[in-house]
Design a protein around this motif. Structure first.
Motif, PDB file in Angstrom:
ATOM      1  N   HIS A  45      46.239  37.121  26.591  1.00  0.00           N
ATOM      2  CA  HIS A  45      46.610  37.234  28.002  1.00  0.00           C
ATOM      3  C   HIS A  45      45.692  38.186  28.757  1.00  0.00           C
ATOM      4  CE1 HIS A  45      49.273  36.598  31.350  1.00  0.00           C
ATOM      5  NE2 HIS A  45      49.537  37.884  31.472  1.00  0.00           N
ATOM      6  N   LEU A  46      45.181  39.197  28.079  1.00  0.00           N
ATOM      7  CA  LEU A  46      44.281  40.175  28.713  1.00  0.00           C
ATOM      8  C   LEU A  46      42.835  39.842  28.376  1.00  0.00           C
ATOM      9  CD1 LEU A  46      46.353  43.393  27.893  1.00  0.00           C
ATOM     10  CD2 LEU A  46      46.421  42.014  29.987  1.00  0.00           C
ATOM     11  N   ALA A  47      42.491  38.559  28.494  1.00  0.00           N
ATOM     12  CA  ALA A  47      41.166  38.077  28.101  1.00  0.00           C
ATOM     13  C   ALA A  47      40.041  38.847  28.779  1.00  0.00           C
ATOM     14  CB  ALA A  47      41.048  36.585  28.419  1.00  0.00           C
ATOM     15  N   TYR A  48      40.223  39.194  30.050  1.00  0.00           N
ATOM     16  CA  TYR A  48      39.154  39.866  30.798  1.00  0.00           C
ATOM     17  C   TYR A  48      38.973  41.312  30.380  1.00  0.00           C
ATOM     18  CZ  TYR A  48      42.912  41.809  33.738  1.00  0.00           C
ATOM     19  OH  TYR A  48      44.030  42.468  34.208  1.00  0.00           O
ATOM     20  N   GLU A  49      39.958  41.875  29.670  1.00  0.00           N
ATOM     21  CA  GLU A  49      39.790  43.201  29.080  1.00  0.00           C
ATOM     22  C   GLU A  49      39.189  43.101  27.682  1.00  0.00           C
ATOM     23  OE1 GLU A  49      42.765  46.321  29.848  1.00  0.00           O
ATOM     24  OE2 GLU A  49      44.033  44.718  30.654  1.00  0.00           O
ATOM     25  N   GLU A  50      39.496  42.031  26.978  1.00  0.00           N
ATOM     26  CA  GLU A  50      38.965  41.838  25.638  1.00  0.00           C
ATOM     27  C   GLU A  50      37.485  41.469  25.664  1.00  0.00           C
ATOM     28  OE1 GLU A  50      41.918  39.848  22.705  1.00  0.00           O
ATOM     29  OE2 GLU A  50      42.279  38.897  24.658  1.00  0.00           O
ATOM     30  N   SER A  51      37.114  40.566  26.567  1.00  0.00           N
ATOM     31  CA  SER A  51      35.737  40.073  26.621  1.00  0.00           C
ATOM     32  C   SER A  51      35.288  39.955  28.072  1.00  0.00           C
ATOM     33  CB  SER A  51      35.655  38.709  25.920  1.00  0.00           C
ATOM     34  OG  SER A  51      34.316  38.271  25.836  1.00  0.00           O
ATOM     35  N   PRO A  52      35.053  41.107  28.724  1.00  0.00           N
ATOM     36  CA  PRO A  52      34.726  41.091  30.160  1.00  0.00           C
ATOM     37  C   PRO A  52      33.473  40.297  30.499  1.00  0.00           C
ATOM     38  CG  PRO A  52      34.360  43.266  29.201  1.00  0.00           C
ATOM     39  CD  PRO A  52      35.101  42.468  28.183  1.00  0.00           C
ATOM     40  N   GLN A  53      32.455  40.364  29.653  1.00  0.00           N
ATOM     41  CA  GLN A  53      31.217  39.651  29.977  1.00  0.00           C
ATOM     42  C   GLN A  53      31.431  38.147  29.993  1.00  0.00           C
ATOM     43  OE1 GLN A  53      27.852  41.232  30.645  1.00  0.00           O
ATOM     44  NE2 GLN A  53      28.046  39.248  31.654  1.00  0.00           N
ATOM     45  N   GLN A  54      32.209  37.615  29.037  1.00  0.00           N
ATOM     46  CA  GLN A  54      32.499  36.181  29.039  1.00  0.00           C
ATOM     47  C   GLN A  54      33.198  35.754  30.324  1.00  0.00           C
ATOM     48  OE1 GLN A  54      34.392  35.713  24.911  1.00  0.00           O
ATOM     49  NE2 GLN A  54      33.620  33.666  25.301  1.00  0.00           N
ATOM     50  N   VAL A  55      34.175  36.532  30.731  1.00  0.00           N
ATOM     51  CA  VAL A  55      34.929  36.187  31.930  1.00  0.00           C
ATOM     52  C   VAL A  55      34.037  36.292  33.158  1.00  0.00           C
ATOM     53  CG1 VAL A  55      36.853  36.888  33.409  1.00  0.00           C
ATOM     54  CG2 VAL A  55      37.141  36.814  30.930  1.00  0.00           C
ATOM     55  N   VAL A  56      33.242  37.342  33.249  1.00  0.00           N
ATOM     56  CA  VAL A  56      32.352  37.517  34.399  1.00  0.00           C
ATOM     57  C   VAL A  56      31.329  36.389  34.466  1.00  0.00           C
ATOM     58  CG1 VAL A  56      30.496  38.966  35.326  1.00  0.00           C
ATOM     59  CG2 VAL A  56      32.659  39.997  34.638  1.00  0.00           C
ATOM     60  N   ASN A  57      30.848  35.937  33.322  1.00  0.00           N
ATOM     61  CA  ASN A  57      29.899  34.821  33.322  1.00  0.00           C
ATOM     62  C   ASN A  57      30.518  33.582  33.957  1.00  0.00           C
ATOM     63  OD1 ASN A  57      27.950  36.370  32.071  1.00  0.00           O
ATOM     64  ND2 ASN A  57      28.332  35.563  30.020  1.00  0.00           N
ATOM     65  N   LEU A  58      31.780  33.309  33.626  1.00  0.00           N
ATOM     66  CA  LEU A  58      32.462  32.154  34.220  1.00  0.00           C
ATOM     67  C   LEU A  58      32.665  32.349  35.720  1.00  0.00           C
ATOM     68  CD1 LEU A  58      35.202  31.283  31.557  1.00  0.00           C
ATOM     69  CD2 LEU A  58      33.041  30.107  31.982  1.00  0.00           C
ATOM     70  N   ILE A  59      33.045  33.564  36.113  1.00  0.00           N
ATOM     71  CA  ILE A  59      33.261  33.852  37.538  1.00  0.00           C
ATOM     72  C   ILE A  59      31.962  33.683  38.312  1.00  0.00           C
ATOM     73  CG2 ILE A  59      33.809  35.677  39.196  1.00  0.00           C
ATOM     74  CD1 ILE A  59      35.826  36.758  37.123  1.00  0.00           C
ATOM     75  N   ARG A  60      30.879  34.245  37.791  1.00  0.00           N
ATOM     76  CA  ARG A  60      29.597  34.147  38.485  1.00  0.00           C
ATOM     77  C   ARG A  60      29.146  32.702  38.637  1.00  0.00           C
ATOM     78  NH1 ARG A  60      26.337  39.111  35.655  1.00  0.00           N
ATOM     79  NH2 ARG A  60      26.806  40.721  37.215  1.00  0.00           N
ATOM     80  N   ALA A  61      29.251  31.939  37.558  1.00  0.00           N
ATOM     81  CA  ALA A  61      28.834  30.541  37.616  1.00  0.00           C
ATOM     82  C   ALA A  61      29.635  29.789  38.653  1.00  0.00           C
ATOM     83  CB  ALA A  61      28.998  29.896  36.239  1.00  0.00           C
ATOM     84  N   PHE A  62      30.922  30.108  38.755  1.00  0.00           N
ATOM     85  CA  PHE A  62      31.796  29.405  39.691  1.00  0.00           C
ATOM     86  C   PHE A  62      31.493  29.780  41.127  1.00  0.00           C
ATOM     87  CE2 PHE A  62      35.953  29.291  41.974  1.00  0.00           C
ATOM     88  CZ  PHE A  62      36.105  27.917  41.986  1.00  0.00           C
ATOM     89  N   ILE A  63      31.371  31.080  41.415  1.00  0.00           N
ATOM     90  CA  ILE A  63      31.171  31.491  42.806  1.00  0.00           C
ATOM     91  C   ILE A  63      29.755  31.171  43.279  1.00  0.00           C
ATOM     92  CG2 ILE A  63      32.941  33.267  42.715  1.00  0.00           C
ATOM     93  CD1 ILE A  63      30.871  35.369  42.370  1.00  0.00           C
ATOM     94  N   GLU A  64      28.796  31.091  42.365  1.00  0.00           N
ATOM     95  CA  GLU A  64      27.435  30.736  42.755  1.00  0.00           C
ATOM     96  C   GLU A  64      27.278  29.239  42.930  1.00  0.00           C
ATOM     97  OE1 GLU A  64      24.976  32.498  39.795  1.00  0.00           O
ATOM     98  OE2 GLU A  64      25.406  34.562  40.442  1.00  0.00           O
ATOM     99  N   GLU A  65      28.139  28.494  42.260  1.00  0.00           N
ATOM    100  CA  GLU A  65      28.120  27.028  42.400  1.00  0.00           C
ATOM    101  C   GLU A  65      28.508  26.631  43.809  1.00  0.00           C
ATOM    102  OE1 GLU A  65      31.287  24.116  40.826  1.00  0.00           O
ATOM    103  OE2 GLU A  65      29.894  24.339  39.163  1.00  0.00           O
TER     104      GLU A  65
END
Length: 286
Positions: free
Chosen positions: A266-286
């Motif tokens: 449930h706290l995925a963004y605390e466990e693996s912040p870089q993975q989550v940020v990569n998805l966020i960046r790809a989405f907002i840049e798309e």
């Protein structure tokens, strides 16, 4: 009264903290970086600390604004009647308008994702993107749907509840059990930060009040009307909000998609912040 001295010396990014009065609350906010604005909204029982590793990564290209919800973390609750979904979203929209913030994307975790979607309905960032991390977008099933909210309401009305909870759950072992129960594993520092929150009676009381006033039915009915580009990020090991919750919500929205991260809870963004940020960046840049 300045609330900043109440932040522990070890609180993440304390140097970026400020208290902003906006009726009826006094909001604890952290602001970092420059550029297009991103708004970060934690889930029930959380605080800005949960974004501690995500914020610096996003701040490389954006101005990142993280808020503590009213009564939680270090935000001071102005009215217990303002703890439900609609009230919190309305009050947060007022804060954004007061400060002149216009986020190009709103990122919410768990219940924070519901608030993000409600903000979109209220016209905050009308063309902005919404990112929900393990979005809590379902009511309890069966009898739990009646008992749990009622139980939370009864607890929130008892002034002794928060004191008893902090006394029994504010130790390290109990906090670790709570976190592990969500399917996530945090390091010693992460557990210490949650222990700090749970040991605060005001935080526990604010969280209980939020649970007692929480109603999703209206938002769930209106999901097909939300046109914002939306990304739901799920953790395959989430034991609090199963991934199928996000899949079901996305299937009812015209512009929503789902990305699943394996082995995260449930706290995925605390466990693996870089993975989550990569998805966020790809989405907002798309």
């Amino acid at each position: 009264m300045d609330l900043l001295p109440r932040l522990p010396a070890y609180w993440p990014h304390k140097e970026h903290s400020q208290i902003i009065p906006c009726r009826p609350h006094r909001w604890h906010v952290q602001i970092m970086g420059n550029g297009p604005q991103l708004l970060l909204i934690h889930g029930a029982g959380g605080a800005t600390h949960s974004w501690r590793d995500v914020m610096p990564l996003l701040a490389q290209t954006h101005q990142v604004i993280a808020v503590d919800l009213p009564g939680q973390g270090f935000s001071q609750l102005g009215s217990r009647a303002r703890c439900g979904l609609d009230a919190m979203a309305t009050d947060l929209a007022s804060l954004l308008a007061q400060e002149g913030w216009e986020p190009t994307a709103i990122i919410g975790h768990s219940a924070g994702a519901a608030i993000a979607l409600r903000l979109a309905e209220l016209g905050v960032s009308p063309r902005g993107q919404i990112i929900g991390i393990n979005a809590a977008l379902a009511n309890f099933k069966g009898i739990a749907g009646f008992l749990f909210p009622a139980f939370a309401k009864l607890l929130s009305l008892n002034p002794l509840t928060a004191r008893i909870f902090t006394a029994t759950s504010g130790n390290g072992a109990a906090v670790e059990r709570l976190i592990n129960g969500t399917g996530s594993k945090l390091d010693e520092n992460g557990l210490k930060l949650y222990q700090t929150l749970i040991s605060r009676r005001s935080h526990v009381d604010g969280t209980l009040a939020m649970m007692a006033h929480w109603k999703l039915d209206g938002l769930l009915e209106r999901l097909p009307n939300i046109l914002n580009q939306t990304l739901f990020i799920t953790g395959s090991n989430d034991q609090a909000v199963p991934p199928h919750t996000s899949n079901a919500a996305a299937s009812r929205m015209p512009n929503a998609q789902v990305q699943e991260l394996s082995k995260l809870g449930h706290l995925a963004y605390e466990e693996s912040p870089q993975q989550v940020v990569n998805l966020i960046r790809a989405f907002i840049e798309e």
